[in-house]
Design an enzyme around this catalytic site. Structure first.
Site, PDB file in Angstrom:
ATOM      1  N   HIS A 183      -1.033  55.061  48.775  1.00 60.54           N
ATOM      2  CA  HIS A 183      -0.909  54.559  47.400  1.00 60.54           C
ATOM      3  C   HIS A 183      -0.588  55.692  46.429  1.00 60.54           C
ATOM      4  CE1 HIS A 183      -2.008  51.984  43.892  1.00 60.54           C
ATOM      5  NE2 HIS A 183      -2.337  53.161  43.379  1.00 60.54           N
ATOM      6  N   GLU A 184      -1.398  56.742  46.463  1.00 57.46           N
ATOM      7  CA  GLU A 184      -1.193  57.823  45.497  1.00 57.46           C
ATOM      8  C   GLU A 184       0.142  58.534  45.726  1.00 57.46           C
ATOM      9  OE1 GLU A 184      -2.853  58.181  42.853  1.00 57.46           O
ATOM     10  OE2 GLU A 184      -4.397  56.737  43.386  1.00 57.46           O
ATOM     11  N   HIS A 226       2.856  56.952  43.784  1.00 58.35           N
ATOM     12  CA  HIS A 226       2.992  57.489  42.425  1.00 58.35           C
ATOM     13  C   HIS A 226       3.784  58.798  42.447  1.00 58.35           C
ATOM     14  CE1 HIS A 226       0.476  54.630  40.369  1.00 58.35           C
ATOM     15  NE2 HIS A 226      -0.618  54.942  41.041  1.00 58.35           N
ATOM     16  N   HIS A 229       7.413  58.239  42.728  1.00 57.57           N
ATOM     17  CA  HIS A 229       7.970  57.759  41.460  1.00 57.57           C
ATOM     18  C   HIS A 229       8.377  58.943  40.587  1.00 57.57           C
ATOM     19  CE1 HIS A 229       7.458  54.156  38.433  1.00 57.57           C
ATOM     20  NE2 HIS A 229       8.685  54.604  38.466  1.00 57.57           N
TER      21      HIS A 229
END
Length: 680
Positions: A468-469, A472, A475
């Site tokens: 998940h991290e 980020h 992105h």
């Protein structure tokens, strides 16, 4: 004037402008902040009071280029305040919070600057701007308008006061929570009480205690503590749960009840000054949801089915509990333990038995990085030669498919007393063509550090968090924009979680899982039989997980729907009544975060925005379906996602980016199916 010996005085000469952590000391922060504030204030005055007529270049682009020193020191300081705080950093944080808020107001409420921006905005169609530049002008205009530019002077004066007070209170909340979390770590005197934990977990607890015959179980940020799924001793489970929900609510010097009451009161007043009925309406107007009613509407649609599922799960767990302890009533500290029993019995899945297959380095390099390589053609080289802000940090240089440099990725995975709970991503440097900079990004987690020489074995949830991290981080790393304002994750709050949630899908993708899920001793892959059972069990427990999440989200909305006439004199009573009114007050399923340790909304930038995880998950689930329908883990798919969405950052309307990627508006059905909410 800042001393040239101060490492923040000039841009870093290290690769990618990585901050020179080996030269930065605590005493450098305050003078760097003061110099940065003065420099930026002078730049703003020059822009606002220019004798030249306003142009896009001399006003909007000039604003984007301003504040570089302040940006350098802020990016380092606030990461350290969360990940490696000490008394001096906390002192500086408390001093600077209101000063930074006042400075932001001095910029946003500068009448001459607003006049220049407004003049350009009114002539925007005549300026011949490209799409990204036009969006930048519109965004600057929106930001200063929402900050209060154009309001009467008396209202602006009150806004300045409110913002300073709110920044001070948010800092106090964060520091109180860190202190209380450390103080409430659970001490165990008898190793027999730790039955059910793995040998490595017991060894970590012993090393954390640092005293013969003692064991310390530290608290993580959410209400639910991972150890509760394994510990056989019911009394110890209760102690841990009680400690968890007591944070910020003990009537001591770290108590957050008064802080919360004052925060929500002042936020309501600020919203009123800005012309909104409440803080939630103010915040969500600028998100993709647009209205608080839309956000709450989604939560309320899902809640009844989630609660019904949770109650059905509770009935089954109650039977398991009574088989062990006749007449016992299911309590919150029992839930995870007996849910694990159900997984073992029904699905033959023992999540604790998965940990030997989830060794940290292999998860990272052969899982997280491997998926990014397959999707986007990225490669990673560890840089031992670069300075770090803590010895446990690792640094990787990231290269694109053609070998060109993308940036640096830092990892800070281990828990420590100086780090706040949870997991997050921060940028030290943003990608922007205007400034010629590439991304320097860090992922921060809170994994228990094993004794020296022992492997770091992750839980299933920690592997999810790692993927998940890194979503980020991608992105930011794949950002391809002109202006700093639009770099990477600078998108609406209820859109920012979407790409990171999509990245979670690769954790269990067969090709990725087979590449990293190998026994840390034997190297044997996780047996296919176990994988099949794990996949079959994925929807079990969604009643609990959805309900605890929705309870926290609805609590957030309740706090921030308060207007100026709504005074709260009892935080705990308000919380209880809000949960009951929302229909999510289940004694055995407490909110994922209760009020006094709900850091996301009281110190972490998610106020009135915790709904964004499920809002983003609508987009996520629909996107996962697209990947599955189009061949999954391929460069073609990754490049499409990168080109239309990840690389665009905030430079386009987020929902337009989604439509460009998906070919249509999002549909909610994939989310309902994923979470077992088909009746919602």
């Amino acid at each position: 004037m800042i001393s040239q010996d101060n490492p923040f005085a000039a841009p870093s000469e290290l690769p990618y402008a990585l901050p020179p952590f080996d030269r930065i000391a605590d005493e450098h922060f305050l003078p760097a902040f003061e110099a940065g504030l003065a420099e930026h204030a002078a730049e703003i005055e020059e822009i606002a009071n220019s004798a030249e007529p306003p142009t896009f270049e001399n006003t909007i682009v000039a604003l984007e280029k301003s504040g570089r020193l302040l940006s350098r020191v802020s990016s380092v300081f606030f990461n350290l305040a969360g990940s490696n705080a000490n008394d001096e950093i906390q002192r500086v944080q408390a001093e600077m919070a209101p000063r930074l808020a006042a400075h932001a107001d001095a910029v946003n409420l500068n009448p001459a600057l607003f006049a220049r921006i407004n003049s350009l905005f009114e002539r925007k169609d005549e300026l011949g701007l490209n799409a990204e530049s036009l969006r930048l002008l519109e965004r600057h205009h929106t930001d200063v308008r929402r900050a209060g530019a154009g309001l009467p002077e008396a209202d602006q004066k009150r806004l300045r006061e409110l913002n300073e007070q709110l920044s001070t209170l948010s800092t106090r909340f964060q520091q109180n929570l860190l202190k209380d979390t450390n103080e409430l770590a659970v001490v165990v005197d008898d190793v027999a009480e730790l039955a059910g934990l793995g040998e490595d977990e017991i060894a970590t607890a012993a090393e954390t205690a640092g005293e013969e015959g003692k064991y310390v179980l530290k608290l993580t940020l959410p209400t639910a503590q991972a150890a509760l799924a394994s510990l056989e001793d019911r009394a110890l489970r209760e102690r841990i749960f009680t400690a968890s929900v007591s944070r910020g609510n003990r009537g001591n010097e770290s108590d957050n009840n008064e802080v919360v009451a004052e925060l929500v009161r002042l936020r309501a007043e600020r919203a009123a000054v800005l012309g909104f009925p409440d803080h939630a309406s103010y915040v969500i107007e600028d998100e993709t949801a647009k209205t608080a009613q839309a956000a709450v509407g989604l939560l309320e649609r899902l809640a009844p089915v989630a609660v019904a599922n949770a109650k059905a799960e509770a009935e089954e767990l109650q039977r398991y509990l009574e088989a062990d302890i006749p007449g016992a009533i299911l309590r919150p500290w029992d839930w995870a333990f007996y849910a694990e029993r159900v997984r073992k019995d029904r699905f033959e899945v023992d999540t604790a038995a998965l940990r030997p297959y989830f060794e940290l380095n292999r998860v990272l390099t052969d899982g997280v990085f491997f998926a990014a390589s397959k999707l986007y053609g990225l490669s990673f080289t560890e840089r031992e030669d670069l300075p770090k802000y803590h010895p446990e940090v690792r640094i990787f240089e990231v290269f694109d498919a053609d070998g060109s440099e993308l940036g640096l990725f830092l990892l800070d995975y281990y828990a420590r007393d100086s780090k706040r709970g949870g997991a997050w991503m921060n940028n030290f440097v943003d990608q922007t063509k205007l400034l010629g900079t590439k991304t320097v990004v860090v992922n921060v987690l809170n994994v228990a550090k094993p004794p020296a020489g022992e492997p770091t074995l992750l839980t299933f949830d920690e592997v999810v968090t790692a993927f998940h991290e890194f979503g980020h981080a991608l992105h930011s790393l794949l950002s391809d924009v002109e202006y700093p304002m639009f770099s990477g994750t600078n998108v609406p709050r209820d859109f920012v979680e979407y790409p990171s949630q999509v990245n979670e899908m690769w954790m269990l993708w067969p090709e990725v899982l087979a590449n990293y899920a190998k026994h840390h001793v034997t190297g044997e892959p996780l047996p296919q039989e176990q994988i099949d059972k794990l996949l079959a069990s994925q929807q079990y427990g969604e009643g609990f997980s959805t309900t605890e999440y929705l309870a926290a989200s609805l609590l957030d909305q309740a706090w921030h729907a308060l207007g100026t006439e709504d005074n709260v004199d009892d935080v705990q009573r308000f919380e209880a009544e809000a949960l009951t009114k929302a229909g999510v007050a289940l004694e055995a399923v407490p909110p994922r975060y209760r009020t006094t340790y709900f850091a996301h909304i009281f110190s972490g930038g998610y106020s009135a925005g915790y709904y964004s995880y499920i809002w983003s998950e609508v987009l996520d689930a629909d996107t996962v379906q697209w990947f599955r329908e189009n061949g999954g883990l391929t460069r073609e798919n990754g490049d499409h996602f990168r080109r239309e969405l990840l690389g665009r950052g905030g430079s386009v309307d987020p929902m337009a980016a989604f439509r460009a990627f998906r070919g249509r508006d999002p549909e909610i059905e994939p989310l309902l199916k994923r979470r077992g909410l088909a009746g919602a």
